[in-house]
Design an enzyme around this catalytic site. Structure first.
Site, PDB file in Angstrom:
ATOM      1  CB  SER A  20    -107.717 -35.111 -39.125  1.00  0.00           C
ATOM      2  OG  SER A  20    -108.714 -34.714 -38.215  1.00  0.00           O
TER       3      SER A  20
HETATM    4  C1  LIG Z   1    -112.272 -34.198 -36.703  1.00  0.00           C
HETATM    5  S1  LIG Z   1    -113.180 -35.329 -35.736  1.00  0.00           S
HETATM    6  C2  LIG Z   1    -111.930 -36.065 -34.736  1.00  0.00           C
HETATM    7  C3  LIG Z   1    -110.945 -36.945 -35.434  1.00  0.00           C
HETATM    8  C4  LIG Z   1    -110.362 -37.986 -34.507  1.00  0.00           C
HETATM    9  N1  LIG Z   1    -109.449 -37.471 -33.534  1.00  0.00           N
HETATM   10  C5  LIG Z   1    -109.790 -39.179 -35.246  1.00  0.00           C
HETATM   11  O1  LIG Z   1    -108.658 -39.585 -34.980  1.00  0.00           O
HETATM   12  O2  LIG Z   1    -110.517 -39.746 -36.068  1.00  0.00           O
HETATM   13  C6  LIG Z   1    -113.973 -34.299 -34.528  1.00  0.00           C
HETATM   14  C7  LIG Z   1    -114.788 -35.078 -33.531  1.00  0.00           C
HETATM   15  O3  LIG Z   1    -115.082 -34.221 -32.439  1.00  0.00           O
HETATM   16  C8  LIG Z   1    -116.339 -34.612 -31.940  1.00  0.00           C
HETATM   17  N2  LIG Z   1    -116.874 -33.555 -31.071  1.00  0.00           N
HETATM   18  C9  LIG Z   1    -117.531 -32.427 -31.419  1.00  0.00           C
HETATM   19  N3  LIG Z   1    -117.880 -31.729 -30.318  1.00  0.00           N
HETATM   20  C10 LIG Z   1    -117.436 -32.432 -29.258  1.00  0.00           C
HETATM   21  C11 LIG Z   1    -117.491 -32.234 -27.846  1.00  0.00           C
HETATM   22  N4  LIG Z   1    -118.080 -31.171 -27.334  1.00  0.00           N
HETATM   23  N5  LIG Z   1    -116.927 -33.172 -27.053  1.00  0.00           N
HETATM   24  C12 LIG Z   1    -116.336 -34.266 -27.558  1.00  0.00           C
HETATM   25  N6  LIG Z   1    -116.260 -34.519 -28.894  1.00  0.00           N
HETATM   26  C13 LIG Z   1    -116.787 -33.612 -29.723  1.00  0.00           C
HETATM   27  C14 LIG Z   1    -117.148 -34.856 -33.194  1.00  0.00           C
HETATM   28  O4  LIG Z   1    -118.316 -35.617 -32.929  1.00  0.00           O
HETATM   29  C15 LIG Z   1    -116.124 -35.561 -34.067  1.00  0.00           C
HETATM   30  O5  LIG Z   1    -116.218 -36.942 -33.941  1.00  0.00           O
END
Ligand SMILES: C[S@@+](CC[C@H](N)C(=O)[O-])C[C@H]1O[C@@H](n2cnc3c(N)ncnc32)[C@H](O)[C@@H]1O
Length: 368
Positions: free
Chosen positions: A81
């Site tokens: 992000s």
């Molecule tokens: C915006 S990214 C997160 C950014 C992260 N916190 C970083 O520091 O890089 C959103 C993430 O949420 C994950 N995601 C989506 N649905 C999810 C779920 N049900 N459980 C866990 N992770 C999930 C996606 O695969 C993605 O990698």
């Protein structure tokens, strides 16, 4: 370091650079124009470094990993992000140096590493649904010298064997807050997440405090836009052909510009519908789609004030939109931060204005 980083996070941002967590191939994202072509570290190290050290989000995966090639894919499914948003969220999370934190949505692992720098490796658990993304994050965390527990799985279930947590932070957009999160955060703990309704892709940061009685309640804290939890994506419905329709003219025209708070607030009131705006050279169309009974509406304004509406199917969606706009106007056009949400363990989501007691009634929706 993002200018919005509060002093207690400054050292973490200085010591934990985002570049340590990015893969070889990234798609730099510009919040005003969208995603560009991929940048590879080996072929263009300067551009890669610029993206890594820049102020914008960096996309690291498209289409749940199915997309290959340098052009942007269809739906971005993992990213690091924007640093200012990461800093805003960490500030809102309000952690003490010994807090136990669960992060849902590990992504690159950068946010988990920032958290671990502040509260200690043993106090951070992070869960990621995509096995490849989770494995890459784990490798990056080890390279950065951190021993954080990375769990591969659906974060909607939380991570029960690490509970109770003092803080739960979600870095993916949420449409329905799972009861598991309420159960795994201690009474008085905070759950911070980007929440939105299926009306649009918009989210607002929501900071809930878990109460003794198992509910959690809190206010929205400003707009954001996140990729959604995988199981909670809600693609815009299509407009089924062949529905009976009626055309009429009006001069009512609710706000439609990107990031206008009305788009988010309308979704709190006008339930069971989806909204999109189409831009024309000389005007705009508000599209509304029913998620309940078959129905859609297109309201077109080109040039002057006249709006031509085609309302098809069993729901008078334009009338619902006009009623929602009138409701918001009569309240004095409150901003997002005057609204809040209470979530109960039985799954009920109650939207309120100013105080949790003042629950707003959603607009009447046929077919629900
Ligand atoms: C915006 S990214 C997160 C950014 C992260 N916190 C970083 O520091 O890089 C959103 C993430 O949420 C994950 N995601 C989506 N649905 C999810 C779920 N049900 N459980 C866990 N992770 C999930 C996606 O695969 C993605 O990698």
């Amino acid at each position: 370091m993002p200018p919005s980083a509060p002093p207690e996070w400054a050292d973490a941002f200085r010591q934990v650079p985002r570049a340590l967590f990015l893969p070889e191939r990234v798609w730099p994202y510009d919040r005003s124009v969208g995603a560009g072509n991929a940048v590879d570290r080996t072929s263009d190290p300067e551009a890669w470094q610029r993206a890594a050290e820049g102020d914008e989000p960096v996309i690291t995966q498209w289409d749940d990993g199915a997309h290959q090639g340098v052009a942007p894919g269809r739906v971005f499914s993992s990213s690091a992000s924007a640093p200012d948003l990461v800093a805003d969220m960490l500030a809102l999370l309000d952690v003490s140096p010994e807090a136990r934190v669960l992060e849902v949505g590990t992504g690159t692992g950068w946010n988990a590493a920032l958290l671990a720098h502040r509260v200690g490796d043993a106090n951070v658990v992070t869960v990621e649904v995509d096995p490849d993304i989770a494995a890459a994050a784990e490798r990056a965390l080890v390279r950065a010298g951190r021993k954080v527990r990375v769990v591969t799985g659906d974060g909607a279930f939380g991570v029960p064997d690490g509970a109770p947590y003092d803080r739960l932070i979600v870095t993916a957009g949420v449409r329905a807050i799972p009861a598991a999160w309420l159960g795994q955060v201690r009474s008085g703990g905070i759950i911070l997440l980007p929440y939105g309704t299926p009306y649009s892709g918009d989210d607002a940061l929501l900071r809930l405090t878990r109460r003794e009685d198992g509910t959690a309640s809190g206010r929205f804290r400003g707009q954001a836009r996140f990729m959604k939890l995988r199981a909670q994506r809600s693609p815009t419905p299509t407009s089924p052909p062949g529905l009976p329709f009626r055309d009429f003219a009006t001069d009512v025209w609710p706000p439609h510009t990107p990031w206008h708070p009305f788009a988010f607030i309308a979704g709190l009131h006008l339930r069971g519908a989806a909204h999109a705006v189409q831009e024309h050279e000389d005007g705009h169309t508000h599209w509304l789609y029913s998620r309940t009974v078959p129905g859609w509406t297109a309201a077109v304004r080109r040039g002057g004030d006249e709006v031509i509406v085609r309302q098809a199917g069993e729901r008078a969606l334009w009338d619902e939109m006009v009623a929602t706009h009138a409701w918001w106007s009569e309240l004095g056009e409150p901003g997002i931060d005057r609204f809040g949400l209470t979530v109960r363990p039985d799954g009920a989501h109650l939207v309120w204005l100013d105080e949790p007691e003042n629950v707003i009634a959603p607009a009447a929706t046929p077919g629900r």
